[in-house]
Write an enzyme that holds these catalytic residues in place. Structure first.
Site, PDB file in Angstrom:
ATOM      1  CG  ASP A  21       0.742 -40.915  38.537  1.00 20.67           C
ATOM      2  OD1 ASP A  21       0.593 -41.495  37.449  1.00 20.67           O
ATOM      3  OD2 ASP A  21       0.175 -39.848  38.828  1.00 20.67           O
ATOM      4  N   GLY A  72       0.992 -44.135  50.053  1.00 18.79           N
ATOM      5  CA  GLY A  72       2.224 -43.366  49.890  1.00 18.79           C
ATOM      6  C   GLY A  72       1.962 -41.906  50.226  1.00 18.79           C
ATOM      7  CE1 TYR A 103      -2.637 -37.856  46.719  1.00 13.69           C
ATOM      8  CE2 TYR A 103      -4.362 -39.364  46.040  1.00 13.69           C
ATOM      9  CZ  TYR A 103      -3.598 -38.236  45.805  1.00 13.69           C
ATOM     10  OH  TYR A 103      -3.810 -37.492  44.672  1.00 13.69           O
TER      11      TYR A 103
HETATM   12  P1  ADP Z   1      -0.811 -42.602  46.703  1.00 10.54           P
HETATM   13  O1  ADP Z   1      -0.695 -41.195  46.179  1.00 10.54           O
HETATM   14  O2  ADP Z   1      -2.110 -43.289  46.270  1.00 10.54           O
HETATM   15  O3  ADP Z   1      -0.549 -42.698  48.169  1.00 10.54           O
HETATM   16  P2  ADP Z   1       1.891 -43.527  45.992  1.00 10.54           P
HETATM   17  O4  ADP Z   1       2.337 -43.878  44.636  1.00 10.54           O
HETATM   18  O5  ADP Z   1       2.475 -42.323  46.640  1.00 10.54           O
HETATM   19  O6  ADP Z   1       0.284 -43.430  45.882  1.00 10.54           O
HETATM   20  O7  ADP Z   1       2.113 -44.771  46.963  1.00 10.54           O
HETATM   21  C1  ADP Z   1       1.321 -45.933  46.995  1.00 10.54           C
HETATM   22  C2  ADP Z   1       2.154 -47.113  47.477  1.00 10.54           C
HETATM   23  O8  ADP Z   1       2.950 -47.590  46.406  1.00 10.54           O
HETATM   24  C3  ADP Z   1       3.131 -46.807  48.606  1.00 10.54           C
HETATM   25  O9  ADP Z   1       3.045 -47.862  49.557  1.00 10.54           O
HETATM   26  C4  ADP Z   1       4.486 -46.773  47.912  1.00 10.54           C
HETATM   27  O10 ADP Z   1       5.523 -47.209  48.786  1.00 10.54           O
HETATM   28  C5  ADP Z   1       4.290 -47.779  46.818  1.00 10.54           C
HETATM   29  N1  ADP Z   1       5.157 -47.623  45.624  1.00 10.54           N
HETATM   30  C6  ADP Z   1       5.879 -46.553  45.213  1.00 10.54           C
HETATM   31  N2  ADP Z   1       6.498 -46.814  44.049  1.00 10.54           N
HETATM   32  C7  ADP Z   1       6.138 -48.081  43.696  1.00 10.54           C
HETATM   33  C8  ADP Z   1       6.447 -48.952  42.587  1.00 10.54           C
HETATM   34  N3  ADP Z   1       7.259 -48.560  41.598  1.00 10.54           N
HETATM   35  N4  ADP Z   1       5.886 -50.197  42.573  1.00 10.54           N
HETATM   36  C9  ADP Z   1       5.056 -50.605  43.564  1.00 10.54           C
HETATM   37  N5  ADP Z   1       4.730 -49.840  44.626  1.00 10.54           N
HETATM   38  C10 ADP Z   1       5.267 -48.600  44.697  1.00 10.54           C
END
Ligand code: ADP
Length: 174
Positions: free
Chosen positions: A34, A124, A126
């Protein structure tokens, strides 16, 4: 049937018709995917999310649902925001996580998108364990009725990539 591909890297760099954001229900930004999408995509995406909060989603976007905005300065055409469920050791509902993928593909169909890039939703902040999340993600995409031709899972690190590759099996992993 939709073709599934895997990429290791940063989803904000993907040139897809749509990239999916692992948003939170406020739609007003957060960490992880995000934060990266809003940073690199610029203020136009946040402005569109604020409009959604003023119009259809006054209470925020419910878990398991999806909604599209502009992709701002990202190389993608659209961002589809979806809200994954928070993992709970006491029991989490996998159908809500599957719903994120299905609903995102439904929105992608409405947009006429043919290629859609997904992060590993909920794995991540969550806290959803990667193996379980990968199984749910792949099953949901394989089971979806959609005109999307390619779903690209964009995994941030090598370990997540390997988990998805194992889930996909030797025929599909590249
Ligand atoms: P959530 O809140 O749904 O858990 P996150 O963004 O915290 O979402 O994490 C979801 C996944 O995306 C994790 O496995 C994290 O390592 C990964 N992630 C974080 N940044 C990026 C990015 N820029 N591109 C792709 N994946 C990412």
């Amino acid at each position: 049937m939709v073709r599934i591909t895997l990429v290791q890297g940063d989803i904000t760099a993907e040139k897809a018709d749509a990239v999916v954001n692992a948003a939170n229900s406020s739609l007003l930004g957060g960490g992880g995917v995000d934060g990266a999408i809003h940073r690199r995509g610029g203020p136009e995406i946040l402005a569109a999310c604020e409009d959604l909060r003023r119009s259809h989603y006054g209470k925020g976007l419910p878990t398991g649902r999806a909604v599209a905005t502009t992709a701002g300065r990202l190389p993608a055409e659209h961002v589809i925001h979806t809200v994954g469920p928070v993992y709970q050791v006491s029991g989490s509902d996998p159908s809500l996580l599957a719903s994120c993928y299905r609903e995102s593909l439904r929105v992608a169909d409405e947009l006429g998108a043919r290629t859609v890039a997904f992060p590993a939703i909920s794995t991540g902040a969550y806290g959803w364990p990667m193996e379980d999340a990968a199984r749910i993600a792949v099953e949901a995409v394989r089971g979806a009725e959609t005109s999307v031709e390619e779903v690209r899972f964009v995994l941030y690190d090598e370990q997540a990539y390997q988990v998805f590759a194992e889930q996909l099996g030797p025929s599909e992993a590249e």
